[in-house]
Design a protein around this motif. Structure first.
Motif, PDB file in Angstrom:
ATOM      1  N   UNK A   4      10.583 -42.128  27.983  1.00  0.00           N
ATOM      2  CA  UNK A   4       9.776 -41.412  26.990  1.00  0.00           C
ATOM      3  C   UNK A   4       9.909 -40.033  27.180  1.00  0.00           C
ATOM      4  N   UNK A   5      10.238 -39.456  26.004  1.00  0.00           N
ATOM      5  CA  UNK A   5      10.298 -37.937  25.871  1.00  0.00           C
ATOM      6  C   UNK A   5       8.695 -37.512  25.962  1.00  0.00           C
ATOM      7  N   UNK A   6       8.705 -36.374  26.645  1.00  0.00           N
ATOM      8  CA  UNK A   6       7.523 -35.729  27.041  1.00  0.00           C
ATOM      9  C   UNK A   6       6.834 -34.815  26.017  1.00  0.00           C
ATOM     10  N   UNK A   7       5.618 -34.943  25.661  1.00  0.00           N
ATOM     11  CA  UNK A   7       5.107 -33.782  24.539  1.00  0.00           C
ATOM     12  C   UNK A   7       4.695 -32.684  25.265  1.00  0.00           C
ATOM     13  N   UNK A   8       5.815 -31.721  25.279  1.00  0.00           N
ATOM     14  CA  UNK A   8       5.661 -30.374  26.035  1.00  0.00           C
ATOM     15  C   UNK A   8       4.478 -29.314  25.084  1.00  0.00           C
ATOM     16  N   UNK A   9       4.240 -29.946  24.060  1.00  0.00           N
ATOM     17  CA  UNK A   9       3.275 -29.012  23.336  1.00  0.00           C
ATOM     18  C   UNK A   9       1.774 -29.520  23.502  1.00  0.00           C
ATOM     19  N   UNK A  10       1.644 -30.525  24.369  1.00  0.00           N
ATOM     20  CA  UNK A  10       0.190 -31.152  24.417  1.00  0.00           C
ATOM     21  C   UNK A  10      -0.403 -30.427  25.483  1.00  0.00           C
ATOM     22  N   UNK A  11      -1.820 -30.289  25.170  1.00  0.00           N
ATOM     23  CA  UNK A  11      -2.557 -29.604  26.338  1.00  0.00           C
ATOM     24  C   UNK A  11      -2.536 -30.468  27.808  1.00  0.00           C
ATOM     25  N   UNK A  75      -3.707 -18.095  28.660  1.00  0.00           N
ATOM     26  CA  UNK A  75      -4.394 -19.196  28.765  1.00  0.00           C
ATOM     27  C   UNK A  75      -3.466 -20.458  28.888  1.00  0.00           C
ATOM     28  N   UNK A  76      -3.637 -21.434  29.673  1.00  0.00           N
ATOM     29  CA  UNK A  76      -2.731 -22.505  29.926  1.00  0.00           C
ATOM     30  C   UNK A  76      -2.516 -23.340  28.547  1.00  0.00           C
ATOM     31  N   UNK A  77      -3.503 -23.437  27.770  1.00  0.00           N
ATOM     32  CA  UNK A  77      -3.308 -24.299  26.507  1.00  0.00           C
ATOM     33  C   UNK A  77      -2.213 -23.596  25.543  1.00  0.00           C
ATOM     34  N   UNK A  78      -1.830 -22.385  25.685  1.00  0.00           N
ATOM     35  CA  UNK A  78      -1.037 -21.595  24.825  1.00  0.00           C
ATOM     36  C   UNK A  78       0.265 -21.587  25.336  1.00  0.00           C
ATOM     37  N   UNK A  79       0.659 -21.747  26.600  1.00  0.00           N
ATOM     38  CA  UNK A  79       1.654 -21.475  27.315  1.00  0.00           C
ATOM     39  C   UNK A  79       2.743 -22.693  27.141  1.00  0.00           C
ATOM     40  N   UNK A  80       4.092 -22.055  26.894  1.00  0.00           N
ATOM     41  CA  UNK A  80       5.397 -22.909  27.043  1.00  0.00           C
ATOM     42  C   UNK A  80       5.779 -22.753  28.213  1.00  0.00           C
ATOM     43  N   UNK A  81       6.105 -23.479  29.144  1.00  0.00           N
ATOM     44  CA  UNK A  81       6.926 -23.288  30.334  1.00  0.00           C
ATOM     45  C   UNK A  81       7.679 -24.419  30.667  1.00  0.00           C
ATOM     46  N   UNK A  82       8.783 -24.125  31.380  1.00  0.00           N
ATOM     47  CA  UNK A  82       9.843 -24.856  31.866  1.00  0.00           C
ATOM     48  C   UNK A  82      10.397 -24.262  32.959  1.00  0.00           C
ATOM     49  N   UNK A  83      10.799 -25.263  33.820  1.00  0.00           N
ATOM     50  CA  UNK A  83      11.508 -24.853  35.326  1.00  0.00           C
ATOM     51  C   UNK A  83      12.929 -24.668  34.945  1.00  0.00           C
TER      52      UNK A  83
END
Length: 115
Positions: A4-11, A75-83
């Protein structure tokens, strides 16, 4: 096949990512800047903005501290983060509350510990 693809824009995903990266010790932090001037690097520079620090959560905010100061706060709900593929750091893009709400992209490089 790949799951399943992750919804990276979800809170929910963003909060999980924030919890995952919280507590890492920071070796150094760079800011990704794009310039209009063409150069050998295609107009992209990464400037070191801090060394030595940590990543922490405070309520609904993610705080990156380095060089004895807060270099990034969002704000965590506004961040896009990737390792990073190497697993040695994380890139974060978000409005930076510490610098007037300007959208910034930073790369946090973790301190390497041999396991």
């Amino acid at each position: 096949m790949f799951g399943k693809k992750k919804k990276t824009d979800s809170p929910k995903y963003r909060m999980e990512m924030a919890k995952k990266i919280t507590g890492y010790h920071v070796q150094y932090v760079t800011e990704h800047k794009t310039t209009d001037a063409p150069d050998a690097y295609g107009g992209v520079n990464d400037d070191v903005i801090g060394k030595g620090g940590s990543i922490n959560m405070l309520g609904d905010e993610l705080i990156v501290s380095a060089s004895g100061q807060t270099v990034f706060r969002c704000l965590i709900v506004q961040m896009d983060a990737w390792e990073l593929m190497s697993g040695n750091g994380v890139m974060i893009t978000a409005p930076d509350l510490e610098h007037g709400g300007a959208v910034r992209t930073i790369t946090v490089h973790y301190v390497y510990y041999r396991k």
